[in-house]
Design a protein around this motif. Structure first.
Motif, PDB file in Angstrom:
ATOM      1  N   GLY A  34      19.781 -49.390  32.678  1.00 19.83           N
ATOM      2  CA  GLY A  34      20.840 -48.410  32.941  1.00 19.83           C
ATOM      3  C   GLY A  34      20.518 -47.061  32.333  1.00 19.83           C
ATOM      4  N   LEU A  35      19.919 -47.082  31.152  1.00 23.45           N
ATOM      5  CA  LEU A  35      19.521 -45.844  30.480  1.00 23.45           C
ATOM      6  C   LEU A  35      18.453 -45.120  31.304  1.00 23.45           C
ATOM      7  CD1 LEU A  35      19.817 -44.143  27.876  1.00 23.45           C
ATOM      8  CD2 LEU A  35      18.044 -45.588  26.842  1.00 23.45           C
ATOM      9  N   GLY A  36      17.475 -45.881  31.767  1.00 19.37           N
ATOM     10  CA  GLY A  36      16.414 -45.291  32.570  1.00 19.37           C
ATOM     11  C   GLY A  36      16.927 -44.748  33.892  1.00 19.37           C
ATOM     12  N   ILE A 284       9.069 -49.592  23.358  1.00 18.98           N
ATOM     13  CA  ILE A 284      10.441 -49.583  23.869  1.00 18.98           C
ATOM     14  C   ILE A 284      11.256 -48.495  23.180  1.00 18.98           C
ATOM     15  CG2 ILE A 284      12.604 -50.881  23.989  1.00 18.98           C
ATOM     16  CD1 ILE A 284      10.593 -51.693  26.090  1.00 18.98           C
ATOM     17  N   GLU A 285      11.103 -48.353  21.874  1.00 21.26           N
ATOM     18  CA  GLU A 285      11.785 -47.272  21.160  1.00 21.26           C
ATOM     19  C   GLU A 285      11.415 -45.926  21.764  1.00 21.26           C
ATOM     20  OE1 GLU A 285      12.320 -47.655  16.555  1.00 21.26           O
ATOM     21  OE2 GLU A 285      10.437 -48.635  17.080  1.00 21.26           O
ATOM     22  N   TYR A 286      10.138 -45.765  22.062  1.00 25.32           N
ATOM     23  CA  TYR A 286       9.669 -44.504  22.621  1.00 25.32           C
ATOM     24  C   TYR A 286      10.292 -44.247  23.994  1.00 25.32           C
ATOM     25  CZ  TYR A 286       6.674 -40.830  24.438  1.00 25.32           C
ATOM     26  OH  TYR A 286       6.227 -39.657  24.991  1.00 25.32           O
ATOM     27  N   LEU A 287      10.233 -45.229  24.864  1.00 27.10           N
ATOM     28  CA  LEU A 287      10.770 -45.053  26.211  1.00 27.10           C
ATOM     29  C   LEU A 287      12.283 -44.822  26.191  1.00 27.10           C
ATOM     30  CD1 LEU A 287       8.666 -47.761  28.077  1.00 27.10           C
ATOM     31  CD2 LEU A 287       8.554 -45.283  28.445  1.00 27.10           C
ATOM     32  N   ARG A 288      12.978 -45.510  25.312  1.00 21.41           N
ATOM     33  CA  ARG A 288      14.423 -45.293  25.193  1.00 21.41           C
ATOM     34  C   ARG A 288      14.701 -43.864  24.735  1.00 21.41           C
ATOM     35  NH1 ARG A 288      17.777 -49.798  25.391  1.00 21.41           N
ATOM     36  NH2 ARG A 288      19.408 -48.591  24.336  1.00 21.41           N
ATOM     37  N   PHE A 289      13.901 -43.391  23.798  1.00 18.30           N
ATOM     38  CA  PHE A 289      14.127 -42.041  23.289  1.00 18.30           C
ATOM     39  C   PHE A 289      13.812 -40.983  24.345  1.00 18.30           C
ATOM     40  CE2 PHE A 289      13.302 -38.157  20.906  1.00 18.30           C
ATOM     41  CZ  PHE A 289      14.436 -38.117  20.117  1.00 18.30           C
ATOM     42  N   VAL A 290      12.775 -41.232  25.127  1.00 19.59           N
ATOM     43  CA  VAL A 290      12.449 -40.322  26.231  1.00 19.59           C
ATOM     44  C   VAL A 290      13.654 -40.189  27.159  1.00 19.59           C
ATOM     45  CG1 VAL A 290      11.104 -40.189  28.372  1.00 19.59           C
ATOM     46  CG2 VAL A 290       9.941 -40.534  26.196  1.00 19.59           C
ATOM     47  N   ALA A 291      14.241 -41.319  27.536  1.00 17.58           N
ATOM     48  CA  ALA A 291      15.389 -41.302  28.444  1.00 17.58           C
ATOM     49  C   ALA A 291      16.585 -40.586  27.832  1.00 17.58           C
ATOM     50  CB  ALA A 291      15.765 -42.731  28.827  1.00 17.58           C
ATOM     51  N   VAL A 292      16.873 -40.873  26.565  1.00 16.14           N
ATOM     52  CA  VAL A 292      17.988 -40.208  25.900  1.00 16.14           C
ATOM     53  C   VAL A 292      17.750 -38.704  25.821  1.00 16.14           C
ATOM     54  CG1 VAL A 292      19.178 -39.955  23.681  1.00 16.14           C
ATOM     55  CG2 VAL A 292      18.760 -42.227  24.610  1.00 16.14           C
ATOM     56  N   LEU A 317       5.206 -45.481  32.906  1.00 15.27           N
ATOM     57  CA  LEU A 317       6.585 -45.981  32.843  1.00 15.27           C
ATOM     58  C   LEU A 317       7.573 -44.863  32.533  1.00 15.27           C
ATOM     59  CD1 LEU A 317       6.235 -49.386  30.956  1.00 15.27           C
ATOM     60  CD2 LEU A 317       7.184 -49.043  33.247  1.00 15.27           C
ATOM     61  N   SER A 318       7.149 -43.893  31.727  1.00 11.45           N
ATOM     62  CA  SER A 318       8.050 -42.805  31.351  1.00 11.45           C
ATOM     63  C   SER A 318       8.482 -41.983  32.562  1.00 11.45           C
ATOM     64  CB  SER A 318       7.382 -41.895  30.311  1.00 11.45           C
ATOM     65  OG  SER A 318       6.349 -41.117  30.899  1.00 11.45           O
ATOM     66  N   LEU A 319       7.688 -42.031  33.647  1.00 16.28           N
ATOM     67  CA  LEU A 319       8.055 -41.308  34.857  1.00 16.28           C
ATOM     68  C   LEU A 319       9.299 -41.894  35.513  1.00 16.28           C
ATOM     69  CD1 LEU A 319       4.533 -40.689  36.456  1.00 16.28           C
ATOM     70  CD2 LEU A 319       5.856 -39.206  34.937  1.00 16.28           C
ATOM     71  N   HIS A 320       9.680 -43.092  35.102  1.00 15.49           N
ATOM     72  CA  HIS A 320      10.915 -43.710  35.580  1.00 15.49           C
ATOM     73  C   HIS A 320      12.040 -43.573  34.551  1.00 15.49           C
ATOM     74  CE1 HIS A 320       8.759 -45.474  38.969  1.00 15.49           C
ATOM     75  NE2 HIS A 320       7.809 -45.799  38.109  1.00 15.49           N
ATOM     76  N   MET A 321      11.794 -42.794  33.493  1.00 13.33           N
ATOM     77  CA  MET A 321      12.776 -42.608  32.415  1.00 13.33           C
ATOM     78  C   MET A 321      13.130 -41.137  32.257  1.00 13.33           C
ATOM     79  SD  MET A 321      12.963 -45.827  31.512  1.00 13.33           S
ATOM     80  CE  MET A 321      13.850 -45.910  29.963  1.00 13.33           C
ATOM     81  N   GLY A 322      12.955 -40.362  33.318  1.00 19.90           N
ATOM     82  CA  GLY A 322      13.374 -38.963  33.291  1.00 19.90           C
ATOM     83  C   GLY A 322      12.269 -37.939  33.123  1.00 19.90           C
ATOM     84  N   VAL A 323      11.032 -38.374  32.922  1.00 21.77           N
ATOM     85  CA  VAL A 323       9.918 -37.463  32.686  1.00 21.77           C
ATOM     86  C   VAL A 323       9.464 -36.810  33.989  1.00 21.77           C
ATOM     87  CG1 VAL A 323       7.438 -37.453  32.106  1.00 21.77           C
ATOM     88  CG2 VAL A 323       9.097 -38.522  30.561  1.00 21.77           C
ATOM     89  N   ASP A 324       9.177 -35.510  33.943  1.00 19.28           N
ATOM     90  CA  ASP A 324       8.668 -34.802  35.122  1.00 19.28           C
ATOM     91  C   ASP A 324       7.306 -34.167  34.880  1.00 19.28           C
ATOM     92  OD1 ASP A 324       9.161 -31.535  34.732  1.00 19.28           O
ATOM     93  OD2 ASP A 324      10.486 -32.779  33.530  1.00 19.28           O
ATOM     94  N   ASP A 325       6.692 -34.441  33.717  1.00 20.34           N
ATOM     95  CA  ASP A 325       5.401 -33.823  33.409  1.00 20.34           C
ATOM     96  C   ASP A 325       4.587 -34.764  32.531  1.00 20.34           C
ATOM     97  OD1 ASP A 325       3.671 -31.273  33.311  1.00 20.34           O
ATOM     98  OD2 ASP A 325       3.902 -31.761  31.191  1.00 20.34           O
ATOM     99  N   LEU A 326       3.301 -34.920  32.868  1.00 20.17           N
ATOM    100  CA  LEU A 326       2.413 -35.775  32.070  1.00 20.17           C
ATOM    101  C   LEU A 326       1.501 -34.981  31.155  1.00 20.17           C
ATOM    102  CD1 LEU A 326       1.228 -38.826  34.225  1.00 20.17           C
ATOM    103  CD2 LEU A 326       2.805 -38.775  32.284  1.00 20.17           C
ATOM    104  N   GLY A 327       1.727 -33.676  31.062  1.00 19.87           N
ATOM    105  CA  GLY A 327       0.940 -32.890  30.118  1.00 19.87           C
ATOM    106  C   GLY A 327      -0.485 -32.691  30.576  1.00 19.87           C
ATOM    107  N   SER A 328      -1.384 -32.683  29.611  1.00 24.42           N
ATOM    108  CA  SER A 328      -2.738 -32.210  29.861  1.00 24.42           C
ATOM    109  C   SER A 328      -3.760 -33.327  29.979  1.00 24.42           C
ATOM    110  CB  SER A 328      -3.161 -31.282  28.720  1.00 24.42           C
ATOM    111  OG  SER A 328      -4.520 -30.928  28.834  1.00 24.42           O
ATOM    112  N   ILE A 329      -4.826 -33.020  30.708  1.00 31.82           N
ATOM    113  CA  ILE A 329      -6.011 -33.869  30.714  1.00 31.82           C
ATOM    114  C   ILE A 329      -6.629 -33.931  29.323  1.00 31.82           C
ATOM    115  CG2 ILE A 329      -8.341 -34.138  31.672  1.00 31.82           C
ATOM    116  CD1 ILE A 329      -6.186 -34.647  33.693  1.00 31.82           C
TER     117      ILE A 329
END
Length: 409
Positions: A34-36, A284-292, A317-329
């Motif tokens: 639900g958070l994601g 999981i802590e990281y992904l939850r925090f990304v979504a929050v 996975l973070s792309l399904h938790m609100g992320v729109d950018d993967l940063g740099s090569i």
């Protein structure tokens, strides 16, 4: 689902503001899926084209000599240490040239707090890079370096910012944020400025026309509440930037100038430093925090995940938790890799990560403007040279001969 949590998630997904207390409740108690879903709803509303961006840049470290001695850092060496070094300008410019030949649009020049490096050093550094490679954007240093150079030169923070901006600095990195609340910050970086002071420098930069990113390092023993307090402090400063006209409302103009352009949480790496991995953040802590974070930052346009520290699987996975950018090569990275981050990628792999997550990849510039949108797989780049690399200062037996890069023309 708990009715209160469901109500908060719905409000946040619809673009409403949530309080720090509500953010903490979501972080600790909201169902993961639900958070994601709520965070991804925010992403879809902001970026309905489904584009996820990436950047080609290079982190170039000019010195590892530092007087700050942060407990989590494996990169620095104390002044007069036999392993301390400073690159000559020729080497820095050489690495800029290599980066440009591989399609980089940005360089991040970062280093330790060298006791001799005042504003004059940075003026020379930035102006030299701009003169040699005017097409490269200099997204570099952070508030800690600005405070240090101002102290060495005996000038005000504002004077230092104006001088390095005039010399060629285009954007300020979110470096040195680590944890902004007092207790965890003093525990891991007792010689650094306070979190409030870090934000004060950022606000001064925003007022003088330099936008920036904001970061957070998770996993050094901070509490859940302190993690939320960190993003509360950043959001408050961004509110002031929007209110004073230094930044556009992220809701109305997601790529507007000024203030904090993006938020980038990353995880502490445990090797070769004084903390020695006694505490770490789980995936999981990281992904939850990304979504929050996506739900909480209604006034910051972009959210970037850190595949470099969490791994490419978590990055995707973070792309399904609100992320729109993967940063740099990351054509070169020394600081985090010195502490154990060994995740590598290349341009084709990063694009594949985005595409197989159901998103459209696009190369961006520093200000998140799209340079190339890869609408079809047939249009994807195929240059195998464009790959992340940990250079001589991070890996044993290094030297420029180990860099899989072309010579600068």
């Amino acid at each position: 689902m708990n009715a209160e949590i469901d109500s908060i998630l719905q409000r946040a997904a619809d673009g409403g503001r949530i309080t720090p207390e509500e953010a903490l409740l979501l972080y600790t108690d909201a169902p993961f899926h639900g958070l994601g879903e709520a965070a991804d709803a925010v992403r879809r509303r902001r970026y309905p084209d489904g584009i996820v961006t990436y950047l080609i840049d290079r982190n170039i470290n000019y010195t590892n000599v530092c007087v700050t001695a942060c407990k989590f850092c494996a990169f620095y060496r104390a002044p007069k240490h036999q392993e301390g070094w400073s690159h000559p300008m020729e080497e820095i410019l050489h690495r800029c040239g290599e980066a440009l030949d591989l399609g980089a649009t940005q360089v991040m020049l970062q280093g330790g707090h060298h006791p001799d490096y005042g504003v004059e050093y940075y003026e020379t550094l930035f102006s030299s890079v701009k003169q040699a490679y005017p097409q490269l954007v200099i997204h570099s240093i952070g508030p800690s370096e600005i405070l240090h150079m101002a102290k060495v030169s005996g000038v005000s923070i504002e004077d230092a910012i104006l001088r390095i901006k005039a010399a060629g600095l285009d954007s300020i990195a979110g470096a040195g944020a680590e944890m902004l609340p007092d207790r965890p910050r003093k525990a891991i970086a007792p010689l650094k400025e306070s979190g409030a002071r870090w934000l004060e420098v950022m606000a001064t930069a925003h007022r003088n026309g330099l936008s920036s990113t904001a970061t957070m390092m998770m996993g050094t023993g901070e509490t859940n509440a302190e993690r939320i307090e960190h993003i509360r402090m950043i959001r408050d400063v961004q509110d002031l930037a929007v209110a004073n006209g230094y930044a556009d409302s992220a809701v109305e103009a997601a790529d507007g100038p000024g203030g904090f352009r993006s938020f980038i949480p990353w995880t502490y790496q445990p090797e070769n430093n004084h903390l020695k991995g006694r505490t770490q953040a789980t995936r999981i802590e990281y992904l939850r925090f990304v979504a929050v974070s996506r739900l909480f930052f209604d006034n910051v346009a972009h959210l970037q995940s850190s595949w470099l520290t969490t791994g490419k699987d978590v990055g995707q996975l973070s792309l399904h938790m609100g992320v729109d950018d993967l940063g740099s090569i990351m054509l070169e990275e020394n600081v985090i890799s010195s502490a154990g981050a060994r995740h590598r990628s290349n341009l084709m792999e990063l694009i594949s990560m985005i595409r197989t997550a159901g998103r459209t990849p696009a190369q961006r510039d520093t200000l998140y403007r799209h340079l190339t949108v890869h609408e079809n797989p047939a249009d994807d780049p195929t240059d195998e040279r464009v790959a992340s690399h940990f250079s001589s200062t991070a890996m044993p037996g290094g030297g420029r001969k180990n860099l899989p890069l072309v010579e600068a023309s």
